[in-house]
Write a protein that holds these residues in place. Structure first.
Motif, PDB file in Angstrom:
ATOM      1  N   ALA B 269       2.576  -8.228  -1.503  1.00 48.93           N
ATOM      2  CA  ALA B 269       1.328  -8.089  -0.748  1.00 48.93           C
ATOM      3  C   ALA B 269       1.646  -7.704   0.692  1.00 48.93           C
ATOM      4  O   ALA B 269       0.997  -6.832   1.280  1.00 48.93           O
ATOM      5  N   PHE B 270       2.658  -8.338   1.252  1.00 51.23           N
ATOM      6  CA  PHE B 270       3.071  -8.046   2.625  1.00 51.23           C
ATOM      7  C   PHE B 270       3.523  -6.584   2.746  1.00 51.23           C
ATOM      8  O   PHE B 270       3.104  -5.858   3.645  1.00 51.23           O
ATOM      9  N   ILE B 271       4.350  -6.161   1.799  1.00 54.56           N
ATOM     10  CA  ILE B 271       4.878  -4.794   1.858  1.00 54.56           C
ATOM     11  C   ILE B 271       3.751  -3.773   1.687  1.00 54.56           C
ATOM     12  O   ILE B 271       3.671  -2.788   2.419  1.00 54.56           O
ATOM     13  N   LEU B 272       2.871  -4.045   0.730  1.00 54.33           N
ATOM     14  CA  LEU B 272       1.770  -3.108   0.491  1.00 54.33           C
ATOM     15  C   LEU B 272       0.877  -2.998   1.726  1.00 54.33           C
ATOM     16  O   LEU B 272       0.409  -1.914   2.076  1.00 54.33           O
ATOM     17  N   ALA B 273       0.687  -4.129   2.411  1.00 58.44           N
ATOM     18  CA  ALA B 273      -0.130  -4.092   3.620  1.00 58.44           C
ATOM     19  C   ALA B 273       0.556  -3.278   4.715  1.00 58.44           C
ATOM     20  O   ALA B 273      -0.094  -2.567   5.480  1.00 58.44           O
ATOM     21  N   LEU B 274       1.895  -3.397   4.795  1.00 56.81           N
ATOM     22  CA  LEU B 274       2.631  -2.576   5.762  1.00 56.81           C
ATOM     23  C   LEU B 274       2.415  -1.098   5.447  1.00 56.81           C
ATOM     24  O   LEU B 274       2.142  -0.281   6.332  1.00 56.81           O
ATOM     25  N   ILE B 275       2.518  -0.764   4.163  1.00 58.62           N
ATOM     26  CA  ILE B 275       2.311   0.628   3.753  1.00 58.62           C
ATOM     27  C   ILE B 275       0.891   1.051   4.099  1.00 58.62           C
ATOM     28  O   ILE B 275       0.656   2.143   4.632  1.00 58.62           O
ATOM     29  N   ASN B 276      -0.041   0.146   3.833  1.00 63.27           N
ATOM     30  CA  ASN B 276      -1.449   0.423   4.125  1.00 63.27           C
ATOM     31  C   ASN B 276      -1.635   0.784   5.598  1.00 63.27           C
ATOM     32  O   ASN B 276      -2.237   1.798   5.930  1.00 63.27           O
ATOM     33  N   VAL B 277      -1.075  -0.041   6.482  1.00 62.33           N
ATOM     34  CA  VAL B 277      -1.228   0.221   7.917  1.00 62.33           C
ATOM     35  C   VAL B 277      -0.568   1.545   8.288  1.00 62.33           C
ATOM     36  O   VAL B 277      -1.143   2.379   8.998  1.00 62.33           O
ATOM     37  N   ILE B 278       0.649   1.734   7.773  1.00 59.87           N
ATOM     38  CA  ILE B 278       1.390   2.947   8.139  1.00 59.87           C
ATOM     39  C   ILE B 278       0.667   4.198   7.672  1.00 59.87           C
ATOM     40  O   ILE B 278       0.616   5.204   8.386  1.00 59.87           O
ATOM     41  N   ILE B 279       0.045   4.123   6.491  1.00 59.40           N
ATOM     42  CA  ILE B 279      -0.652   5.305   5.985  1.00 59.40           C
ATOM     43  C   ILE B 279      -2.012   5.476   6.663  1.00 59.40           C
ATOM     44  O   ILE B 279      -2.318   6.542   7.183  1.00 59.40           O
ATOM     45  N   THR B 280      -2.798   4.398   6.716  1.00 59.56           N
ATOM     46  CA  THR B 280      -4.144   4.551   7.275  1.00 59.56           C
ATOM     47  C   THR B 280      -4.087   4.886   8.758  1.00 59.56           C
ATOM     48  O   THR B 280      -4.959   5.572   9.277  1.00 59.56           O
ATOM     49  N   GLU B 281      -3.050   4.423   9.444  1.00 61.72           N
ATOM     50  CA  GLU B 281      -2.980   4.726  10.871  1.00 61.72           C
ATOM     51  C   GLU B 281      -2.081   5.933  11.160  1.00 61.72           C
ATOM     52  O   GLU B 281      -1.745   6.194  12.322  1.00 61.72           O
ATOM     53  N   GLY B 282      -1.644   6.583  10.088  1.00 58.82           N
ATOM     54  CA  GLY B 282      -0.878   7.819  10.257  1.00 58.82           C
ATOM     55  C   GLY B 282       0.474   7.638  10.918  1.00 58.82           C
ATOM     56  O   GLY B 282       0.933   8.480  11.684  1.00 58.82           O
ATOM     57  N   LEU B 283       1.135   6.516  10.639  1.00 59.44           N
ATOM     58  CA  LEU B 283       2.428   6.240  11.271  1.00 59.44           C
ATOM     59  C   LEU B 283       3.603   6.769  10.451  1.00 59.44           C
ATOM     60  O   LEU B 283       4.740   6.597  10.826  1.00 59.44           O
ATOM     61  N   TYR B 284       3.314   7.362   9.321  1.00 61.09           N
ATOM     62  CA  TYR B 284       4.389   7.792   8.416  1.00 61.09           C
ATOM     63  C   TYR B 284       5.021   9.091   8.904  1.00 61.09           C
ATOM     64  O   TYR B 284       4.491   9.777   9.789  1.00 61.09           O
ATOM     65  N   ASP B 285       6.139   9.419   8.277  1.00 60.26           N
ATOM     66  CA  ASP B 285       6.885  10.624   8.651  1.00 60.26           C
ATOM     67  C   ASP B 285       6.402  11.777   7.774  1.00 60.26           C
ATOM     68  O   ASP B 285       6.866  11.954   6.645  1.00 60.26           O
ATOM     69  N   ASP B 286       5.485  12.538   8.340  1.00 64.09           N
ATOM     70  CA  ASP B 286       4.817  13.605   7.597  1.00 64.09           C
ATOM     71  C   ASP B 286       5.794  14.607   7.004  1.00 64.09           C
ATOM     72  O   ASP B 286       5.764  14.912   5.806  1.00 64.09           O
ATOM     73  N   ASP B 287       6.676  15.110   7.875  1.00 58.89           N
ATOM     74  CA  ASP B 287       7.615  16.145   7.433  1.00 58.89           C
ATOM     75  C   ASP B 287       8.525  15.632   6.333  1.00 58.89           C
ATOM     76  O   ASP B 287       8.778  16.317   5.350  1.00 58.89           O
ATOM     77  N   PHE B 288       8.990  14.423   6.540  1.00 58.53           N
ATOM     78  CA  PHE B 288       9.902  13.857   5.551  1.00 58.53           C
ATOM     79  C   PHE B 288       9.226  13.733   4.200  1.00 58.53           C
ATOM     80  O   PHE B 288       9.779  14.109   3.164  1.00 58.53           O
ATOM     81  N   ILE B 289       7.980  13.232   4.238  1.00 61.66           N
ATOM     82  CA  ILE B 289       7.246  13.029   2.989  1.00 61.66           C
ATOM     83  C   ILE B 289       7.014  14.377   2.300  1.00 61.66           C
ATOM     84  O   ILE B 289       7.233  14.532   1.099  1.00 61.66           O
ATOM     85  N   GLU B 290       6.604  15.326   3.093  1.00 63.54           N
ATOM     86  CA  GLU B 290       6.342  16.663   2.577  1.00 63.54           C
ATOM     87  C   GLU B 290       7.562  17.225   1.865  1.00 63.54           C
ATOM     88  O   GLU B 290       7.488  17.729   0.736  1.00 63.54           O
ATOM     89  N   GLU B 291       8.680  17.106   2.525  1.00 66.36           N
ATOM     90  CA  GLU B 291       9.904  17.750   2.058  1.00 66.36           C
ATOM     91  C   GLU B 291      10.583  16.998   0.905  1.00 66.36           C
ATOM     92  O   GLU B 291      11.162  17.602   0.026  1.00 66.36           O
ATOM     93  N   ASN B 292      10.505  15.639   0.958  1.00 65.47           N
ATOM     94  CA  ASN B 292      11.382  14.865   0.072  1.00 65.47           C
ATOM     95  C   ASN B 292      10.706  14.030  -0.995  1.00 65.47           C
ATOM     96  O   ASN B 292      11.398  13.412  -1.798  1.00 65.47           O
ATOM     97  N   THR B 293       9.390  13.921  -0.956  1.00 58.14           N
ATOM     98  CA  THR B 293       8.777  12.967  -1.889  1.00 58.14           C
ATOM     99  C   THR B 293       7.716  13.610  -2.768  1.00 58.14           C
ATOM    100  O   THR B 293       7.225  14.694  -2.471  1.00 58.14           O
ATOM    101  N   VAL B 294       7.368  12.902  -3.830  1.00 55.06           N
ATOM    102  CA  VAL B 294       6.221  13.283  -4.642  1.00 55.06           C
ATOM    103  C   VAL B 294       5.284  12.088  -4.746  1.00 55.06           C
ATOM    104  O   VAL B 294       5.737  10.939  -4.686  1.00 55.06           O
TER     105      VAL B 294
END
Lengths: 186, 735, 382, 211
Positions: B269-294
């Motif tokens: 729950a803690f980890i998912l909430a961290l992900i939630n904040v990072i995604i909803t507040e746009g704190l993630y690494d856009d380029d990295f995600i684009e290039e390396n993830t699905v």
């Protein structure tokens, strides 16, 4: 041995209370088994604060190799003596087992060794530091997080000299006037 | 079955027979009948006079730290850390490593092959020659193959001895698929969760990370080098921060910058909430995600439900702290890791929880970069290839299909044991154990005892009389890690090394290396199997190093071989990962196909029933699992384990500090001393692992403390088959 | 055995003493067989236990006897002259038994004999204490010899020397504790002075008992001269006890006032901690209050009363010694150590330690009783 | 007081009895017990009128001296008792090996540490055997030297730990055979100590060579 003044500098922030130093010392120095027999130790402080805001510190220690050693003053037969390199040591054959030094030591660094029949304590692993090639004292050598640094204070470029020059430090129970040579970085 | 005349003529026996002819041959012209002592014209220096330093690897736990043995007059006097550059252990040796000499010179060590005489567990043994003991083992193995099936023999093995692969090789050549190793008592869900995301189980770059979140992995006590060393703040590293989640205030908590006594089982729950904040507040690494993830889109959708506010009620960590930590973590990234490390798993959803960890690390780009997760490297050694005999009628592993992803070599202990007890689909009747202390390390000891009871034959290879050895029929003494030549071992990691063992002293008594024992058993099992073991250890080592003979000199010259001194960052940049898509899978297609949640779905842990507590287990820096508690040097540090209970609960139960209490779970009951401490959540109790053993064979720990294995119910993760150690509730009453 | 025929009380007395000596012998044998570590409950943190307390008690008694008796043959107070032989004899015996107790505590008494001479350390209070007590013993023996031979001049000289040695040795014993900076409860100039004062209390108490029982044994009523002496002694005892009260009070107040670190914890262990019973019941009530209550009113300051007061204060003083020795070590030297009951270390004497203590005291009394029977200890009539 | 031949025989018997039992030693054990009780004037234990079967002896021996419930009750190795740390291969183990080497003996016939009880007893047996030879040859100097060696070896490496060893057997075993052997060994230990004390006080020639 001349012109040396050995000391240990400790950064207790790094200590994780794993007791590697205690076991290494016991193994190196043939300290008899038993929970009361040890030359060095780690004090786990009282728990600070109230759940869930807690804190605890770990302070490793051993004989402080004081320049003004109370144990040396009180020993009736001069079994305890200070070498020219600053190491406080015990001549086993002279120890009468009166335990006066145990009551005199403000650090509880001494214990009576039933195997040798004399008071026993840290010697900075003299057998290691004077070996060829020299080795660090067992506690210094084995420490996972390298809490301790060992060296010669008379050498201005030694690790201990540099650490003490660059960082504020303190000694245990300075008010005792014992002038210890275990320095704790602030 | 014991015909002394059949005994092997060991040197001692050879002289022991009071035949004048034989004896005179040895003692020369003397008429006296000497047995142990012998007279020879040429008395060279006694073997004992050797003084030397020997490089080797520690064997007190699975960590394999570099050791230098100081041998004085033929006796190991002291073990010191390997002073040379040894990236994995960085010139340290812990308390256990320092206590290693006791293992060799322990008067309680196993000395000779022993054969059970009385009832199983009754403790009546007799000494046997190796010949007889080995014959007995192979006779029984053959009998079981004949009577049931080759698969009816199970092989349970420890890890970290550098020799277990010989044991597994014997199992394979004998023809059973049923080998059981430690991972399902340890980290198989971790491997599963991270591999499903990254295609591999990476190593966090603790040394260089600016921000570390650790949950459960108690690195200050459950020592793992070099992480335990690197997690400590170094001088000048002002920006480094360690956030630690654990229902207990451990020594790691004392070293952390922030400690949260999280509600057990809610890490996800803690980890998912961290992900939630990072995604909803746009704190993630856009380029990295684009290039390396699905699968980022699916993730973003899925994560909406897991707000910090929601998580706060689940895991008892304030929402504002979750939000702040998410910000700090994202700011520090990519030099930030949610540390997965190595620890046993606690809940049935562990694989999905590990997936959540992996996803969090991925969306901030903490992958293959300084201070992030690093894919492991290996130094290639030549493999020992052998052709195992083919048997037509051998069925699949007993636990096959029991969980979604089962490791063919490791199996799943809880699933396997349940099926073995039900003989479903076939019976298990023989047990070979190599240094695994089944009765101490596998949860629900009553079931393990049941399992052992149903065996026709049990053989244990060990160095001490463990509980498991005590319940065996034949006990074979292995030479300790300081008495063996072990093959080089590839310690993979960001900075891989090759380590090895060489004998510091001659093996005492009649103890033998595992390799020798395997060879001897193979010889008795037939030429086809014997052939796969037909080499000496020296030949084996040379074979392994044939592509890089310089390793040989490095090992003997300084105890370690390495090629890099620093991790290589960006090594996999632009390369295809070993996942289905070749990229980091935030959304797992593979899981979706298997009918598993492709994204981690949270489920609350069971509520603690009233008047009960959640049982937590854990390790500490003094003992390795259930194997070293008898070591006198370590025993002095911690003579027994206690049950931790919060002061508020102790008041409620009217219990006093230090009194004996009864701890009762669904599957067992143990008595141990109560320790009232603020260091634990009020809804949980804790006991250290490795105490309260069954047999009194280990003199220092007999009857002291309680056994966690006796209390823990055998629940497991349905994806990886890993045991869930924290899903047991207990009642506490005065004893 | 015929000596006991008409003296059932003496028989019982001797039987009790022999039993006590047997307990001591058992303790000694136990130590000799299994060693100090297994016999004594002293620890690394509390290295000095009951035997040191017993030693202190016995040598304090010796010093007190010497000092009080010197009032007679050194300072010429006629009333005190007649107790000389007995007091000196008992001083010798208590000192020897004290040496016995400490000899059992020390691991290597033989090494002590060798190296205190070959390798003396003049900065060690123990060295001075041992040496001065050795000298003191010689003077006592010489004094006793001269007294027995009726050589007054010699006795006087030896008395003066013995007095000096007693004061030096005993204040040095105080210094053994007082010089330890590490132990705030002991440290300072207080203890050497305190030891001398409390020695006077012990001396008065023991002399009161000697005189009383000496006359009791003859069965005859006490001559007026002796009854007078007992009254004087009783009043002297009031003086010494009052001084001791003064010292006890001024020991406590600085121990509490302002909560001096370590000293406070130690003092409080005595006021309200684990040593409170010892302190209030034995030290205060038996050691000070009861004797004073008996001695103050003229009505109870009879020979019997003085004897009882002495007995009571002697018991109290034994606990004073024990408490002093142990409490000084109760506070851990490790700052902030967790997991101590009441934050203090713990010590309870072992059976061996108790046995040896009882044995030492009983041996002392036994030897005195025998000597009383064998030696002409009554004063020559002038 | 035992004479030289009797002592030699006693050492030999004890040495055999503290080795792991096998068929021949089991067969000889009845005689050994009888001999010992005669040599040491120890009552022949009625419960041993029938010596235990080999299997029983093996189980009892393994329990007491090899591996067992509660740890090895009485490890038959000197250093466990004499040196720090309850360990094998302590300093005294090496000294014992040096004693063997000084007599040109090596440990080829044993997988045990040098201070294994049976080996130490065998060594004393050897010294006595040599002494007997010296006596026969009239070499008194050699004989005195050998007596001295026995005393040094016995007192330094054996006699002081035997009581503890035997008490451990008594405390942890209910096997009448080894209990009796332990008792006999205790007695013999005391006899040897007394004998050596005498030798020390008087001259070497006092050592009884004949009854």
């Amino acid at each position: 041995m001349k012109n040396k003044r050995f000391a240990i500098v400790l950064d207790t922030e790094r200590c994780i209370d794993c007791k590697a130093c205690t076991v290494a010392c016991k193994a190196e120095n043939d300290v008899p088994l038993g929970p009361n027999n040890y030359r060095n130790w780690v004090v786990a402080s009282k728990l600070r604060g109230k759940y869930p805001n807690l804190g605890q510190s770990y302070t490793p220690s051993q004989c402080q190799h004081c320049s003004n050693a109370p144990c040396e003053h009180v020993c009736p037969t001069r079994a305890t003596f200070t070498s020219s390199d600053g190491i406080v040591d015990v001549k086993e054959e002279k120890c009468i087992g009166c335990k006066y030094c145990q009551t005199a030591c403000p650090y509880n660094a001494r214990y009576y060794n039933e195997e040798t029949g004399a008071i026993d304590k840290c010697t900075f692993c003299a057998q290691r530091i004077y070996a060829v090639p020299p080795r660090l004292p067992a506690c210094v050598d084995t420490c996972p997080t390298k809490v301790r640094a060992f060296g010669d204070l008379n050498d201005p470029n030694s690790e201990v000299s540099l650490l003490l020059a660059r960082n504020p430090s303190k000694v245990l129970k300075p008010a005792m006037g014992t002038n210890p040579h275990l320095f704790y970085l602030d | 079955m014991a015909n002394p005349k059949k005994q092997k003529m060991s040197r001692r026996k050879f002289l022991g027979i009071s035949s004048c002819a034989l004896t005179t041959a040895v003692v020369g012209s003397q008429v006296k009948v000497l047995k142990a002592l012998a007279k020879s014209g040429d008395i060279s220096e006694p073997v004992a006079a050797i003084t030397k330093d020997v490089y080797t690897s520690c064997g007190m736990c699975v960590n394999k730290c570099g050791v230098i043995a100081r041998v004085r007059d033929g006796v190991i006097h002291k073990l010191d850390p390997n002073p040379n550059f040894f990236p994995k252990s960085r010139g340290m040796l812990c308390a256990r490593g320092n206590a290693g000499t006791k293992v060799v010179y322990d008067p309680d060590r196993l000395k000779y092959p022993l054969i059970r005489v009385g009832e199983r567990g009754e403790g009546k043994w007799r000494r046997a020659s190796w010949e007889e003991a080995l014959d007995m083992v192979t006779n029984n193995m053959n009998q079981i193959a004949e009577k049931y099936n080759r698969a009816s023999m199970m092989f349970a093995s420890t890890e970290g001895t550098f020799s277990e692969h010989f044991f597994l090789q014997l199992a394979e050549c004998y023809g059973t698929p049923n080998t059981l190793r430690h991972p399902t008592l340890c980290l198989s869900s971790n491997i599963q969760g991270f591999s499903a995301t990254f295609g591999t189980n990476p190593t966090p770059d603790v040394k260089n990370a600016d921000y570390i979140i650790m949950s459960g992995a108690n690195r200050a006590e459950a020592l793992m080098t070099p992480d335990s060393i690197d997690m400590i703040k170094t001088d000048g590293g002002g920006r480094r921060k360690l956030v630690y989640l654990d229902p207990r205030f451990t020594k790691t908590a004392a070293k952390a910058d922030e400690w949260y006594p999280i509600k057990p089982g809610t890490d996800m729950a803690f980890i998912l909430a961290l992900i939630n904040v990072i995604i909803t507040e746009g704190l993630y690494d856009d380029d990295f995600i684009e290039e390396n993830t699905v699968g980022f889109e699916q993730l973003a959708q899925h994560i909406k439900q897991y707000s910090p506010g929601w998580a706060a009620t689940e895991c008892d960590i304030p929402a504002k702290d979750i939000r702040r930590i998410a910000h700090e973590f994202a700011n520090a990234a990519p030099s930030a890791v949610y540390y997965q490390g190595r620890r046993s798993s606690f809940f049935q959803n562990d694989t999905q929880m590990r997936r959540a960890m992996a996803i969090l690390n991925a969306i901030v780009g903490a992958w293959d970069t300084k201070g992030g997760l690093l894919p492991n490297k290996k130094i290639a050694l030549t493999k020992h290839d052998y052709l195992a005999p083919w048997y037509d009628d051998v069925p699949d592993r007993l636990d096959k299909g029991g969980v979604t992803y089962l490791s063919e070599k490791d199996g799943s202990w809880p699933v396997f044991r349940d099926r073995a007890l039900a003989a479903d689909p076939y019976p298990i009747k023989g047990m070979m154990v190599y240094k695994q202390n089944v009765l101490v390390s596998v949860p629900d000891r009553a079931k393990s005892l049941e399992l052992m009871k149903q065996m026709d034959f049990i053989c244990t290879i060990d160095i001490t009389m463990s509980d498991t050895a005590w319940y065996s029929d034949v006990v074979l003494p292995e030479a300790t890690y300081l008495e063996r030549l072990d093959p080089p071992e590839n310690l993979s990691g960001p900075v891989p090394v090759v380590a090895f063992r060489q004998p510091c002293v001659e093996a005492m008594f009649e103890s033998k290396t595992n390799f020798w024992i395997m060879q001897q058993l193979a010889k008795r099992l037939g030429p086809e199997i014997a052939e796969t073991f037909d080499f000496t250890m020296e030949e084996h080592i040379h074979h392994m190093l044939k592509k890089k003979p310089e390793i040989y000199d490095a090992l003997f010259g300084k105890g370690v071989y390495y090629e890099d001194t620093e991790p290589e960052y960006g090594r996999l940049k632009g390369k295809r990962l070993r996942t289905r898509s070749g990229k980091i899978e935030l959304y797992s297609e593979k899981y979706a196909k298997k009918g598993l949640d492709p994204l981690p779905v949270y489920k609350s842990p069971d509520k603690v029933p009233t008047n009960m507590y959640r049982l937590l287990v854990g390790r500490h820096a003094y003992f390795t699992h259930g194997t070293t508690a008898n070591n006198a040097l370590l025993h002095d540090l911690m003579p027994e384990n206690t049950l931790w209970l919060a002061p508020s609960e102790a008041r409620k139960l009217r219990l006093k500090n230090g009194q004996m209490v009864k701890v009762k779970s669904k599957v067992g009951e143990e008595k141990l001393k109560l320790e009232i401490t603020e260091k634990i959540r009020p809804d949980s109790v804790y006991m250290a692992h490795g105490f309260g053993v069954l047999s009194k064979g280990l003199s220092n720990i007999a009857g002291v403390g309680g056994s966690d294995a006796a209390l823990i119910e055998s629940k497991y993760c349905p994806i990886s088959g890993n045991c869930a150690m924290h899903e047991t509730f207990v009642q506490i009453t005065p004893a | 055995m015929s000596a006991f025929k008409n003296r059932p009380k003496l028989f019982v007395w001797m039987a009790i003493l022999l039993l006590g000596m047997a307990a001591g012998a058992a303790g000694v044998i136990h130590v000799l067989i299994v060693g100090h570590a297994q016999s004594y409950n002293v620890t690394r943190e509390i290295p000095w236990g009951l035997l040191i307390a017993t030693y202190v008690f016995l040598v304090v008694s010796s010093t007190g006897l010497c000092l009080i008796s010197s009032l007679g043959h050194v300072f010429g107070m006629k009333q005190f002259e007649f107790i000389g032989k007995r007091a000196i004899l008992l001083a010798i015996l208590t000192l020897l038994c004290g040496f016995g107790a400490i000899g059992m505590e020390i691991n290597h008494p033989i090494r002590m004999g060798i190296y205190t001479i070959l390798s003396p350390n003049f900065s060690s209070a123990i060295w001075w204490m041992g040496t001065l007590y050795g000298v003191y013993l010689m003077f006592l023996c010489a004094e006793f010899y001269f007294l027995m031979k009726g050589m007054h001049k010699g006795a006087f000289t030896m008395g003066v020397l013995g007095f000096t040695a007693a004061v030096s040795a005993h204040s040095n014993l105080g210094a053994v504790f007082g010089l330890l900076e590490a132990r705030p409860f002991w440290h300072g100039s207080f203890l050497p002075i305190y030891f001398i004062v409390s020695a006077l209390v012990s001396g008065c108490a023991l002399i009161g008992m000697i005189v009383y029982f000496n006359h009791k044994k003859s069965g005859a009523p006490m001559p007026l001269k002796y009854a007078d002496f007992m009254d004087t002694l009783g009043r002297l005892q009031i003086l010494t006890l009052m001084t001791l009260v003064f010292f006890v009070v001024w020991k406590i107040i600085p121990g509490i006032y302002g909560h001096p670190p370590e000293k406070y914890e130690a003092t409080m262990s005595m006021i309200s901690g684990p040593f409170a019973f010892n302190f209030w019941f034995f030290e205060v009530l038996m050691g000070l209050v009861i004797p004073l209550c008996i001695l103050f009113p003229k009505k109870t300051r009879t020979p019997t009363g003085v004897m009882f007061a002495g007995l009571s204060s002697t018991i109290g003083i034994f606990f004073m010694r024990y408490d002093l020795v142990i409490i000084g070590q109760l506070v851990s030297m490790r700052e902030g150590t967790a997991e101590l009951v009441n934050g203090l270390l713990q010590y309870t004497p072992s059976l061996s330690e108790l046995g040896i203590t009882i044995g030492a005291i009983c041996t002392c009394l036994f030897l005195y009783t025998v000597a009383e029977r064998l030696l002409p200890l009554d004063p020559e009539e002038h | 007081m035992l004479n030289l031949a009797e002592r030699k025989k006693t050492y030999q018997i004890f040495s055999d009895l503290f080795r792991y039992p096998d068929q021949p030693s089991q067969a000889a054990s009845a005689q050994s017990v009888a001999d010992l009780s005669q040599l040491l004037h120890l009552d022949f234990p009625p419960e041993l009128s029938q010596v235990p079967a080999l299997r029983e002896m093996e189980v009892a021996y393994t329990h007491l001296f090899v591996n067992s419930l509660g740890g090895t009750p009485a490890p038959p190795y000197g250093s466990v008792y004499l040196d720090a740390g309850n360990l094998l291969m302590g300093e005294t183990s090496l000294k014992v090996e040096a004693c063997y080497a000084a007599e040109n003996l090596n440990l080829q016939g044993s997988d045990e540490p040098p201070d294994f009880l049976a080996t130490e007893l065998e060594f004393l047996y050897y010294l006595l055997d040599e002494e007997e030879a010296a006596l026969a040859a009239g070499d008194t100097a050699r004989q005195a030297e050998l007596t001295n060696k026995q005393i040094v070896f016995f007192e330094n490496y054996l006699s002081s730990w035997l009581p503890d060893f035997c008490e451990r057997i008594a405390a942890r075993s209910s096997d009448p055979f080894y209990l009796w052997i332990a008792e006999a060994l205790q007695l013999f230990n005391r006899m040897e100590m007394a004998l050596f004390e005498k030798v020390r006080k008087n001259s070497i020639s006092e050592l009884p060579t004949t009854s």
